[in-house]
Every structure is written in structure tokens, then in C-alpha cells.
Design a protein around this motif. Structure first.
Motif, short mmCIF file in Angstrom:
data_model
loop_
_atom_site.label_atom_id
_atom_site.label_comp_id
_atom_site.label_asym_id
_atom_site.label_seq_id
_atom_site.Cartn_x
_atom_site.Cartn_y
_atom_site.Cartn_z
N GLU A 1 0.84 -1.19 0.00
CA GLU A 1 0.00 0.00 0.00
C GLU A 1 0.88 1.25 0.00
N PRO A 2 0.43 2.32 -0.66
CA PRO A 2 1.17 3.58 -0.57
C PRO A 2 1.34 4.00 0.89
N HIS A 3 2.50 4.54 1.20
CA HIS A 3 2.81 5.06 2.53
C HIS A 3 2.86 3.96 3.59
N CYS A 4 3.17 2.74 3.18
CA CYS A 4 3.35 1.67 4.16
C CYS A 4 4.52 2.01 5.08
N ALA A 5 4.61 1.31 6.20
CA ALA A 5 5.70 1.55 7.14
C ALA A 5 7.05 1.26 6.48
N PRO A 6 8.07 2.05 6.78
CA PRO A 6 9.38 1.83 6.17
C PRO A 6 9.90 0.41 6.33
N ASP A 7 9.74 -0.19 7.50
CA ASP A 7 10.25 -1.54 7.70
C ASP A 7 9.49 -2.56 6.86
N ASP A 8 8.20 -2.32 6.65
CA ASP A 8 7.44 -3.21 5.75
C ASP A 8 7.96 -3.07 4.32
N TYR A 9 8.26 -1.85 3.93
CA TYR A 9 8.79 -1.63 2.59
C TYR A 9 10.13 -2.36 2.41
N LEU A 10 11.03 -2.18 3.37
CA LEU A 10 12.34 -2.80 3.25
C LEU A 10 12.26 -4.32 3.32
N GLY A 11 11.33 -4.84 4.13
CA GLY A 11 11.14 -6.28 4.20
C GLY A 11 10.67 -6.85 2.87
N ARG A 12 9.73 -6.17 2.23
CA ARG A 12 9.24 -6.62 0.93
C ARG A 12 10.34 -6.55 -0.13
#
Length: 368
Positions: free
Chosen positions: A62-73
Motif C-alpha cells: 500500500e502507498p505510505h506503508c511503514a518503512p520496515d514493511d517496505y524494506l522487508g518486501r
């Protein structure tokens, strides 16, 4: 509606692998070499917010997801798949790649393949000089090797680039150095045994003039960058006398980045027929304020003299952010100008296409 076609007239390679650690990734979101303010992270910037806005959906979040979720993905997908997705989403047709930065970075061919476009090289003149010095036994041999290297590069490169702003400052003597000055400077530099980093102002002037005389465009770093720079010595207005002096060579001078001196760059592009200005780095880092910065550049810069670029380096995210910030900023400005009757719709579409790609194709010639 199809996205506006783009020629990225100044960019760099991206990391072939990683970065897997959050700190290493976030270090590429800033020009600073310092940690973020306590209790925050480098995602807490206009650029960091723009990454979460534009890049997260491309990776399935999703747009503006948490930074750690972004890096994990990102880690889950792997660097190569993330790079492919992000570069393809940027929809950049041509990459003009400055190959002068160190590191395990993609070369122009790899970048083009990942992005689904084409690429040409921009040759950094300081790196040419540093390589020539490493192989030369003395000043005369160094200058001969350097002349050969510049002539060889001019046969295939789209243009040259100088980072004199970093190495000394743009407040250089605008005249080409004399033969005696050049010999003495070369001997001093080689004798100093600091041939890994060229900072001598006489040799930097020589490089700029040598590149200018090839007839290819010369990109000049101006405006903000990392702390190695002294910003007050990177104002493009400091190049005024050089710009005047180099005009008879036919060289086109491209002022890169420019911010916060982007209005100064606009003046130079308006005043001198061989000067162009670039929006790269500025629009990526200003994020939600990109529209305001672009509007200020359009106050005086002739519409046929402004060029799109991302100045992306290391992270493929910077390509997508640069492209999307530009597309959104130019679309909003065109809507505003046409809505108030200042521009016609046909003129707005034409100007947007010029900045996005048309000016670069005309400036750098066939293949762009």
C-alpha cells in the motif's frame, strides 16, 4: 492516458545487489553523511515520503506503508527483481549515464536492459584524468594520455561531465591555462602522489576546456550535493565568465541540479544561447514541493532549454521517484496555467514534451 515519454539526461548506475540493511538503504536517501536526527530516520524527508508513496505499490504494498514493511518486501523480492519492477515503472526511454562513480553499480547496458530502454554514456572528465595519471611516468606523458582519452571518449559518448564544483569550486579562472601553466600543474599533481583525486584548479580548467572543444555537451554539477561540497562555491553564476569565454567553441553547457540556485540557472539559460538547465536531483529531493520548484525554474528558463533528469544513483527507487515527481509537477502546472488562461492546451502539451524528452533529443543528437 500514456505516461509522458522521458529521456533521463543525467543519471548513474544502481547497486547490483542489496542494500539489505536498513541503514545502508536509508543512507542513499540523503546527501548527508550523518545519521538522522534522534528519534527519526532518513525516511523522514520529502524524498523518503515520496519513496513510500510511489514505490510501495510497484512492490505490491500500500502507498505510505511503514518503512520496515517496505524494506522487508524489498528483501523478499531481491535486489534484481525490485530493480526491474521499479525501473520499468519509471517508463524512461533513454538513460544518459554518468559512469564516473565508484562501486558495484550497473553499467549503462545493464541499466537499459533492466529498465526496458536504451542508454548512452556521459564521461566524467576528472575520472579520465585520474586514470591517465595512474598510467603516466611524467607530466608530458600524462597530458598526452589525457588528450588521447578525451578524443577517444568523444567518439562514442553522449557528452562529458565535470565535478569541478566538488573538487575546487566554480570560482575558477575562466580562461584556458597556458601550456606552461599546464605543464607545471601536471608536474605538481603527479609529484604530490595524490593521483587518486584531482583538485588542482589549473587541471580542472584544462579538463573543462578540453571537453568543450570536442563539440559535445558539457554537464556541470551546480547546486547542492553531499558535504564534500561548499555550496556557496557551487552557484552557477560563478560560471558566467567561463560561459562567455567558451561560447565560440560551440559547446553547449548543461547546468545540473541547480537547487537552491535554480533561478540563477534559469537566468543563465535565458541570457546565453548555449546554456541549458536541468531539474535532476532537485525534484526528487523536494518531493511534495516539486511543483513549486519546477514553477520557479519555468519563470525565466526558456522552455526549449530545460531538461528532465533524475540524477538517480544506487537505488532504483530514485528513478521512479524522480520520474513521478516530474510528471506530477508538470501536469499540475500545465493544468493551472491552462485553467487560468495563461497557456493554451496545445502549448502546455508541447512544453511538457520538450522538457521531458524533446530538448534532450535535440541537444544530444541521434540515439536519444
Amino acid at each position: 492516458m500514456e505516461p509522458l515519454p522521458l529521456v533521463d539526461q543525467h543519471c548513474h548506475g544502481v547497486l547490483r545487489e542489496g542494500p539489505d540493511e536498513a541503514a545502508a538503504f536509508e543512507a542513499l536517501l540523503t546527501e548527508s553523511d550523518a545519521p538522522p536526527a534522534p528519534g527519526t530516520r532518513h525516511f523522514d524527508t520529502q524524498l523518503g515520503f515520496a519513496v513510500r508513496r510511489w514505490c510501495a505499490p510497484v512492490l505490491g504494498l500500500e502507498p505510505h506503508c511503514a518503512p520496515d514493511d517496505y524494506l522487508g518486501r524489498r528483501r523478499q523480492l531481491g535486489a534484481r527483481e525490485a530493480t526491474r519492477r521499479l525501473l520499468r515503472a519509471a517508463r524512461i526511454g533513454t538513460f544518459l549515464v554518468d559512469t564516473g562513480l565508484p562501486g558495484d553499480l550497473t553499467d549503462p547496458g545493464e541499466l537499459a536492459a533492466a529498465g526496458g530502454g536504451t542508454a548512452r554514456e556521459i564521461v566524467r572528465v576528472e575520472r579520465l584524468a585520474e586514470r591517465a595519471a595512474a598510467a603516466a611516468p611524467g607530466a608530458a606523458a600524462f597530458l598526452a594520455h589525457l588528450a588521447e582519452a578525451i578524443a577517444a571518449a568523444a567518439k562514442t559518448a553522449a557528452g562529458f561531465k565535470t565535478v569541478a564544483a566538488y573538487r575546487y569550486g566554480l570560482d575558477l579562472d575562466p580562461a584556458p591555462p597556458s601550456a606552461a601553466e599546464l605543464r607545471d600543474a601536471a608536474a605538481r599533481w603527479l609529484d604530490s602522489r595524490r593521483t587518486d583525486r584531482l583538485t588542482d584548479p589549473v587541471l580542472l580548467r584544462h579538463l573543462m576546456w578540453s571537453a568543450a572543444r570536442t563539440g559535445l555537451p558539457l554537464q556541470v554539477h551546480t547546486g547542492f550535493g553531499d558535504p564534500d561540497l561548499r555550496l556557496h562555491r557551487a552557484d552557477p553564476l560563478l560560471l558566467t565568465d567561463f560561459i562567455r569565454a567558451v561560447r565560440p567553441t560551440g559547446c553547449r553547457v548543461v547546468l545540473l541540479h541547480c537547487y537552491p540556485f535554480h533561478r540563477n540557472a534559469g537566468y543563465l539559460a535565458a541570457a546565453y544561447p548555449h546554456v541549458y538547465a536541468d531539474v535532476g536531483l532537485s525534484l526528487g529531493h523536494t518531493g511534495a514541493r516539486a511543483e513549486a520548484v519546477l514553477a520557479e525554474m519555468l519563470e525565466l528558463t526558456p522552455f526549449g532549454k530545460l531538461l528532465f533528469s533524475t540524477d538517480a544513483y544506487g537505488l532504483p527507487e530514485l528513478y521512479l521517484v524522480g520520474a513521478q515527481n516530474f510528471r506530477q509537477a508538470v501536469a499540475r502546472l500545465c493544468a493551472r496555467f491552462t485553467g487560468e488562461g495563461s497557456w493554451s492546451r496545445s502549448d502546455a502539451d508541447r512544453v511538457a514534451a520538450l522538457i521531458a524528452a524533446g530538448n534532450a533529443r535535440r541537444l544530444y543528437g541521434p540515439g536519444n
